[in-house]
Design a protein around this motif. Structure first.
Motif, PDB file in Angstrom:
ATOM      1  N   GLU A 113       0.828  -1.201   0.000  1.00  0.00           N
ATOM      2  CA  GLU A 113       0.000   0.000   0.000  1.00  0.00           C
ATOM      3  C   GLU A 113       0.866   1.257   0.000  1.00  0.00           C
ATOM      4  OE1 GLU A 113      -3.325   0.398  -0.303  1.00  0.00           O
ATOM      5  OE2 GLU A 113      -3.369  -1.757  -0.661  1.00  0.00           O
ATOM      6  N   ARG A 114       1.917   1.229   0.807  1.00  0.00           N
ATOM      7  CA  ARG A 114       2.829   2.376   0.882  1.00  0.00           C
ATOM      8  C   ARG A 114       3.510   2.597  -0.473  1.00  0.00           C
ATOM      9  NH1 ARG A 114       8.141   3.522   2.424  1.00  0.00           N
ATOM     10  NH2 ARG A 114       8.320   5.464   3.543  1.00  0.00           N
ATOM     11  N   GLN A 115       3.944   1.512  -1.091  1.00  0.00           N
ATOM     12  CA  GLN A 115       4.597   1.603  -2.393  1.00  0.00           C
ATOM     13  C   GLN A 115       3.616   2.147  -3.431  1.00  0.00           C
ATOM     14  OE1 GLN A 115       6.065  -2.127  -3.859  1.00  0.00           O
ATOM     15  NE2 GLN A 115       6.760  -1.267  -5.785  1.00  0.00           N
ATOM     16  N   TRP A 116       2.390   1.688  -3.377  1.00  0.00           N
ATOM     17  CA  TRP A 116       1.364   2.142  -4.303  1.00  0.00           C
ATOM     18  C   TRP A 116       1.158   3.642  -4.141  1.00  0.00           C
ATOM     19  CZ3 TRP A 116      -4.489   1.795  -3.322  1.00  0.00           C
ATOM     20  CH2 TRP A 116      -5.200   2.140  -4.476  1.00  0.00           C
ATOM     21  N   MET A 117       1.122   4.115  -2.887  1.00  0.00           N
ATOM     22  CA  MET A 117       0.941   5.542  -2.632  1.00  0.00           C
ATOM     23  C   MET A 117       2.132   6.345  -3.152  1.00  0.00           C
ATOM     24  SD  MET A 117      -0.893   8.002  -1.558  1.00  0.00           S
ATOM     25  CE  MET A 117      -2.188   7.279  -0.584  1.00  0.00           C
ATOM     26  N   VAL A 118       3.341   5.872  -2.873  1.00  0.00           N
ATOM     27  CA  VAL A 118       4.538   6.587  -3.327  1.00  0.00           C
ATOM     28  C   VAL A 118       4.593   6.621  -4.854  1.00  0.00           C
ATOM     29  CG1 VAL A 118       7.064   6.505  -3.394  1.00  0.00           C
ATOM     30  CG2 VAL A 118       5.866   6.181  -1.223  1.00  0.00           C
ATOM     31  N   GLU A 119       4.272   5.501  -5.494  1.00  0.00           N
ATOM     32  CA  GLU A 119       4.260   5.468  -6.960  1.00  0.00           C
ATOM     33  C   GLU A 119       3.212   6.428  -7.518  1.00  0.00           C
ATOM     34  OE1 GLU A 119       3.711   1.351  -7.934  1.00  0.00           O
ATOM     35  OE2 GLU A 119       5.803   0.852  -7.462  1.00  0.00           O
ATOM     36  N   SER A 120       2.089   6.506  -6.847  1.00  0.00           N
ATOM     37  CA  SER A 120       1.037   7.429  -7.273  1.00  0.00           C
ATOM     38  C   SER A 120       1.486   8.875  -7.087  1.00  0.00           C
ATOM     39  CB  SER A 120      -0.251   7.169  -6.491  1.00  0.00           C
ATOM     40  OG  SER A 120      -0.715   5.860  -6.735  1.00  0.00           O
ATOM     41  N   LEU A 121       2.107   9.168  -5.946  1.00  0.00           N
ATOM     42  CA  LEU A 121       2.630  10.514  -5.712  1.00  0.00           C
ATOM     43  C   LEU A 121       3.676  10.888  -6.758  1.00  0.00           C
ATOM     44  CD1 LEU A 121       2.993  10.523  -1.837  1.00  0.00           C
ATOM     45  CD2 LEU A 121       1.794  12.254  -3.166  1.00  0.00           C
ATOM     46  N   ASN A 122       4.464   9.928  -7.161  1.00  0.00           N
ATOM     47  CA  ASN A 122       5.524  10.198  -8.124  1.00  0.00           C
ATOM     48  C   ASN A 122       4.998  10.518  -9.521  1.00  0.00           C
ATOM     49  OD1 ASN A 122       7.463   9.861  -6.181  1.00  0.00           O
ATOM     50  ND2 ASN A 122       7.816   7.717  -6.670  1.00  0.00           N
ATOM     51  N   GLN A 123       3.732  10.269  -9.750  1.00  0.00           N
ATOM     52  CA  GLN A 123       3.129  10.626 -11.033  1.00  0.00           C
ATOM     53  C   GLN A 123       2.762  12.111 -11.091  1.00  0.00           C
ATOM     54  OE1 GLN A 123       0.033   7.884 -12.389  1.00  0.00           O
ATOM     55  NE2 GLN A 123       0.914   6.301 -11.065  1.00  0.00           N
ATOM     56  N   LEU A 124       2.751  12.753  -9.943  1.00  0.00           N
ATOM     57  CA  LEU A 124       2.432  14.181  -9.884  1.00  0.00           C
ATOM     58  C   LEU A 124       3.636  15.005 -10.331  1.00  0.00           C
ATOM     59  CD1 LEU A 124       0.676  14.318  -6.397  1.00  0.00           C
ATOM     60  CD2 LEU A 124      -0.425  14.253  -8.644  1.00  0.00           C
ATOM     61  N   SER A 125       3.391  16.234 -10.737  1.00  0.00           N
ATOM     62  CA  SER A 125       4.488  17.137 -11.073  1.00  0.00           C
ATOM     63  C   SER A 125       5.282  17.438  -9.816  1.00  0.00           C
ATOM     64  CB  SER A 125       3.956  18.432 -11.688  1.00  0.00           C
ATOM     65  OG  SER A 125       3.377  19.232 -10.671  1.00  0.00           O
ATOM     66  N   LEU A 132       3.194  18.240  -1.092  1.00  0.00           N
ATOM     67  CA  LEU A 132       2.560  17.123  -0.392  1.00  0.00           C
ATOM     68  C   LEU A 132       3.556  16.398   0.509  1.00  0.00           C
ATOM     69  CD1 LEU A 132       0.182  15.714  -3.169  1.00  0.00           C
ATOM     70  CD2 LEU A 132      -0.420  17.080  -1.161  1.00  0.00           C
ATOM     71  N   TYR A 133       4.768  16.198   0.036  1.00  0.00           N
ATOM     72  CA  TYR A 133       5.783  15.558   0.884  1.00  0.00           C
ATOM     73  C   TYR A 133       6.108  16.423   2.096  1.00  0.00           C
ATOM     74  CZ  TYR A 133       6.985  11.836  -2.435  1.00  0.00           C
ATOM     75  OH  TYR A 133       6.968  10.731  -3.237  1.00  0.00           O
ATOM     76  N   LEU A 134       6.271  17.719   1.882  1.00  0.00           N
ATOM     77  CA  LEU A 134       6.594  18.599   3.005  1.00  0.00           C
ATOM     78  C   LEU A 134       5.446  18.641   4.018  1.00  0.00           C
ATOM     79  CD1 LEU A 134       8.388  21.561   1.209  1.00  0.00           C
ATOM     80  CD2 LEU A 134       9.415  19.902   2.773  1.00  0.00           C
ATOM     81  N   ARG A 135       4.222  18.619   3.545  1.00  0.00           N
ATOM     82  CA  ARG A 135       3.070  18.700   4.456  1.00  0.00           C
ATOM     83  C   ARG A 135       2.811  17.382   5.172  1.00  0.00           C
ATOM     84  NH1 ARG A 135       0.981  19.424   8.250  1.00  0.00           N
ATOM     85  NH2 ARG A 135      -1.214  19.638   8.617  1.00  0.00           N
ATOM     86  N   PHE A 136       2.755  16.294   4.436  1.00  0.00           N
ATOM     87  CA  PHE A 136       2.284  15.042   5.020  1.00  0.00           C
ATOM     88  C   PHE A 136       3.393  14.099   5.476  1.00  0.00           C
ATOM     89  CE2 PHE A 136      -1.213  16.544   2.335  1.00  0.00           C
ATOM     90  CZ  PHE A 136      -2.176  16.696   3.321  1.00  0.00           C
ATOM     91  N   TYR A 137       4.574  14.211   4.921  1.00  0.00           N
ATOM     92  CA  TYR A 137       5.674  13.351   5.359  1.00  0.00           C
ATOM     93  C   TYR A 137       6.628  14.087   6.302  1.00  0.00           C
ATOM     94  CZ  TYR A 137       4.382   9.691   2.060  1.00  0.00           C
ATOM     95  OH  TYR A 137       3.711   8.706   1.392  1.00  0.00           O
ATOM     96  N   GLN A 138       6.765  15.398   6.140  1.00  0.00           N
ATOM     97  CA  GLN A 138       7.671  16.172   6.987  1.00  0.00           C
ATOM     98  C   GLN A 138       6.919  16.990   8.032  1.00  0.00           C
ATOM     99  OE1 GLN A 138      10.013  14.122   5.166  1.00  0.00           O
ATOM    100  NE2 GLN A 138      11.066  15.462   6.544  1.00  0.00           N
ATOM    101  N   ASP A 139       5.587  17.009   7.920  1.00  0.00           N
ATOM    102  CA  ASP A 139       4.716  17.658   8.891  1.00  0.00           C
ATOM    103  C   ASP A 139       4.990  19.153   9.044  1.00  0.00           C
ATOM    104  OD1 ASP A 139       2.519  17.435  10.568  1.00  0.00           O
ATOM    105  OD2 ASP A 139       3.773  17.217  12.358  1.00  0.00           O
ATOM    106  N   LEU A 140       5.323  19.821   7.944  1.00  0.00           N
ATOM    107  CA  LEU A 140       5.515  21.264   7.987  1.00  0.00           C
ATOM    108  C   LEU A 140       4.166  21.971   7.885  1.00  0.00           C
ATOM    109  CD1 LEU A 140       8.542  20.579   7.521  1.00  0.00           C
ATOM    110  CD2 LEU A 140       8.621  22.519   6.002  1.00  0.00           C
ATOM    111  N   LYS A 141       4.058  23.112   8.519  1.00  0.00           N
ATOM    112  CA  LYS A 141       2.861  23.948   8.422  1.00  0.00           C
ATOM    113  C   LYS A 141       2.879  24.666   7.077  1.00  0.00           C
ATOM    114  CE  LYS A 141       3.070  24.752  13.342  1.00  0.00           C
ATOM    115  NZ  LYS A 141       3.518  25.649  14.384  1.00  0.00           N
ATOM    116  N   TYR A 142       1.719  25.160   6.674  1.00  0.00           N
ATOM    117  CA  TYR A 142       1.626  25.881   5.401  1.00  0.00           C
ATOM    118  C   TYR A 142       2.630  27.029   5.342  1.00  0.00           C
ATOM    119  CZ  TYR A 142      -2.761  23.473   4.169  1.00  0.00           C
ATOM    120  OH  TYR A 142      -3.708  22.550   3.838  1.00  0.00           O
TER     121      TYR A 142
END
Length: 179
Positions: A113-125, A132-142
């Protein structure tokens, strides 16, 4: 102690302050860069280069107002510099091929599932993927993301909203193909 205080100490020549910052941020910074570049060796090189730039700025007496966004800005710009150098991309791709595919992967639902999500994220520009990585994986505020990427908070909000919508569409399409 706050990160900015460690930078102040570094500006006074206290190198152990820098060691603390490296210890505190090496793993999350590596994770962020690896997700952007998909190459472990290259990610480690860029982490080291990022910390070198932080160290050099500290020795010059620079102390950022907010350390984390500033650090991610340096890392993001270092990644952008890498993408501007076609020769270095070729060199690292060759290194990756040499390493081969001899890794053993354990098939666990969570990992799939994690791999599927990462592969899907990698399709984005890169613009959507980065916020998205900074917000959801690094937990940075806006506001921290805006500082890190040198964009407005409204642009951050827009990219996150659009990125999530695009990601949702990718996941739905992938699910249809699988099902």
């Amino acid at each position: 102690m706050q990160d900015e205080e460690y930078m102040r100490q570094l500006s006074l020549g206290i190198d152990t302050a820098f060691d603390t910052l490296v210890f505190r941020y090496h793993k999350p910074l590596f994770g962020y860069i690896y997700r952007l570049l998909h190459d472990e060796k290259l990610a480690e090189d860029i982490v080291q280069e990022t910390f070198l730039k932080i160290y050099q700025q500290g020795l010059k007496g620079f102390v950022p107002d907010q350390f984390r966004p500033w650090m991610y800005k340096i890392a993001t710009n270092t990644c952008k510099d890498y993408w501007r150098k076609p020769m270095s991309r070729l060199e690292y791709a060759t290194d990756k091929e040499i390493e081969g595919t001899g890794q053993v992967h354990h098939i666990i639902d969570y990992q799939l599932e994690r791999q599927w999500m990462v592969e899907s994220l990698n399709q984005l520009s890169i613009d959507y993927r980065t916020v998205l990585y900074l917000r959801f994986y690094q937990d940075l505020k806006y506001s921290e993301i805006a500082l890190a990427l040198d964009i407005s908070i409204n642009t951050v909000k827009t990219r996150i909203a659009r990125g999530l919508k695009l990601l949702e569409n990718i996941l739905i399409a992938d699910e249809r193909e699988r099902g």
